[in-house]
Design a protein around this motif. Structure first.
Motif, mmCIF file in Angstrom:
data_model
loop_
_atom_site.group_PDB
_atom_site.id
_atom_site.type_symbol
_atom_site.label_atom_id
_atom_site.label_comp_id
_atom_site.label_asym_id
_atom_site.label_seq_id
_atom_site.Cartn_x
_atom_site.Cartn_y
_atom_site.Cartn_z
ATOM 1 N N THR A 209 0.808 -1.215 0.000
ATOM 2 C CA THR A 209 0.000 0.000 0.000
ATOM 3 C C THR A 209 0.850 1.278 0.000
ATOM 4 N N THR A 210 2.092 1.211 0.520
ATOM 5 C CA THR A 210 2.918 2.430 0.525
ATOM 6 C C THR A 210 3.626 2.647 -0.815
ATOM 7 N N SER B 297 0.848 3.437 -6.063
ATOM 8 C CA SER B 297 -0.028 4.612 -6.032
ATOM 9 C C SER B 297 -1.476 4.208 -6.307
ATOM 10 N N SER B 298 -1.668 3.147 -7.040
ATOM 11 C CA SER B 298 -3.037 2.635 -7.241
ATOM 12 C C SER B 298 -2.985 1.113 -7.384
ATOM 13 N N ASN C 113 -7.280 3.857 -5.341
ATOM 14 C CA ASN C 113 -6.338 4.913 -5.738
ATOM 15 C C ASN C 113 -5.508 5.357 -4.555
#
Ligand code: HEM
Length: 413
Positions: free
Chosen positions: A386-387, A390-391, A413
């Motif tokens: 998740t880090t 970006s999507s 997103n």
């Protein structure tokens, strides 16, 4: 199973039966139990209090006599004590040919007045074991090289259980006559839907499917004979035992399947055929009546929010318990909020455990506190994903064996 399980549990069933019949024996046994040392010199050791160790339980003279007397009067495995003659032999002038099966008549030995007197052998009297008897007068575990190998284990198991049970509970006789007729009153709980509660149950199968069946929340005034709907004929396998365990599956058919029959159900009952055996029937009694012919009238002493099944059986509402449903289940009330998604939680039996719950969850929910949604799979993503991303596109493909696979795509997103 028969050797290691049924034997000990059946012997314990007889033990409780005799305790209920002999309060003076119960009292003596409890007095001996109360004197047991509590732990290894440490009276705060709760665990040892609950589980007295082998050495402690082995040093209980009255308990020993009690268990011996139970097994003298009820030598439950008597039928397995037999031997096959391996050669022709003569015993006290009786010729026994090779291959003959010889069966020991344990009941005659255990009830022999010469061997077990002077007290009547038909009377339950543990103290008779204070007198030394002939070694072959007592044979609940057989004798010789093929004697029960589980004997010591069974005896200690029985004694352990009796100590633990009688420390907390007394066994009392039921003062109502024994009856084999029970009516089950199935009722589908609809906790949040008050309008539904009043609705008459017209099709039990539809109502029950997917929902818990519980025997509660019956309003005494509203129960009519219509709610005593079904009968199953379930034979009792060992009717000579005082306690029988029966595991069975109750098939619930549509109520329309019920066929009336003609038999005398006096003035307060209706003759109905049994669900699983049409040649048998039962009398469906009006409220306030019971018995095979609905001719026993009983006064109900259950609380108002419970249901009086017979003069001796009260079906309590969910938050009440006790023989007459007078006692409030405070656990249920204080923990009610912890039951999630509008489910209802109640303890199995708060005398045994405060932590074990029975849950009545709403449709689509399950878990101890109704916390999980059925068919819901949680897939956590590691934080590195998740880090750095970006999507995200996530594709879920559900595979079915008989229809086309399904795909769901999520975008974040
Ligand atoms: C109150 C409980 C029990 C009673 C009254 C009982 C009684 C008996 C009897 C009468 C026999 C036949 C003895 C003979 O032919 O001389 C037997 C055999 C046997 N029992 Fe038990 N039993 C009990 C519990 C157990 C337990 C708990 C186990 C196992 C953990 C066990 C395992 C066996 C076995 C394996 C045999 C066969 C022994 C052999 O043929 O060599 N029994 N029992």
């Amino acid at each position: 199973m028969l050797a290691g399980y049924e034997t000990t549990s059946t012997a314990l069933a007889y033990a409780t039966y005799e305790l209920a019949r002999h309060p003076e024996v119960l009292q003596k046994l409890q007095a001996e139990i109360d004197q047991l040392p509590l732990g290894n010199g440490d009276s705060s050791d709760e665990k040892t209090k609950e589980y007295p160790d082998y050495d402690v339980v082995a040093q209980m003279p009255y308990m020993d006599m009690f268990v011996s007397e139970v097994l003298r009067m009820y030598p439950i495995a008597n039928t397995v004590i037999n031997r096959c003659a391996s050669e022709d032999t003569i015993v006290q002038g009786i010729k026994i040919e090779k291959g003959t099966l010889v069966h020991a008549d344990i009941y005659s030995i255990h009830y022999d007045r010469d061997l077990w007197g002077p007290e009547d052998p038909y009377v339950f009297f543990p103290e008779r074991h204070e007198t030394k008897r002939h070694p072959m007068a007592y044979l609940p575990f057989g004798a010789g090289p093929r004697q029960c190998i589980g004997m010591r284990f069974a005896l200690i198991e029985m004694k352990m259980l009796l100590v633990r049970m009688l420390r907390k509970y007394s066994i009392l006789p039921d003062n109502v006559p024994y009856t084999r007729h029970y009516h089950l009153t199935p009722y589908c709980q609809q906790p949040d839907d008050d309008d539904e509660q009043d609705e008459e149950i017209t099709n039990i199968k539809d109502k029950i499917e997917g929902k818990p069946i519980i025997f509660s929340e019956l309003n005494k005034q509203k129960v009519t004979s219509e709610q005593l709907l079904l009968c199953w004929h379930i034979p009792i396998p060992f009717s000579f035992l005082p306690v029988n365990r029966i595991a069975t599956q109750l098939q619930i058919h549509d109520i329309e399947d019920r066929e009336p029959c003609s038999s005398s159900c006096e003035n307060h009952g209706r003759c109905m055929r049994c669900t699983n055996n049409k040649s048998l029937f039962f009398c469906q009694c009006e409220h306030g009546y019971s018995g095979p012919r609905c001719n026993i009238q009983h006064r109900c002493s259950c609380t108002n929010d419970s249901y009086c099944l017979t003069s001796s059986i009260c079906v309590c509402s969910l938050h009440k318990f006790g023989p007459r449903c007078h006692l409030k289940n405070s656990i249920y009330q204080s923990n009610n909020t912890s039951c999630q998604h509008n489910g209802l939680c109640t303890t199995h039996d708060d005398r045994i455990s405060f932590r074990k719950f029975t849950y009545f969850c709403k449709e689509d929910y399950s878990g101890e506190r109704c916390e999980s949604r059925n068919n819901e799979i949680t897939i956590p993503l590691h934080e590195t994903i998740t880090t750095i991303a970006s999507s995200l596109f996530i594709h879920f493909i559900t595979a079915f064996s008989n229809v086309k696979h399904e795909q769901i795509t999520l975008f974040s997103n």
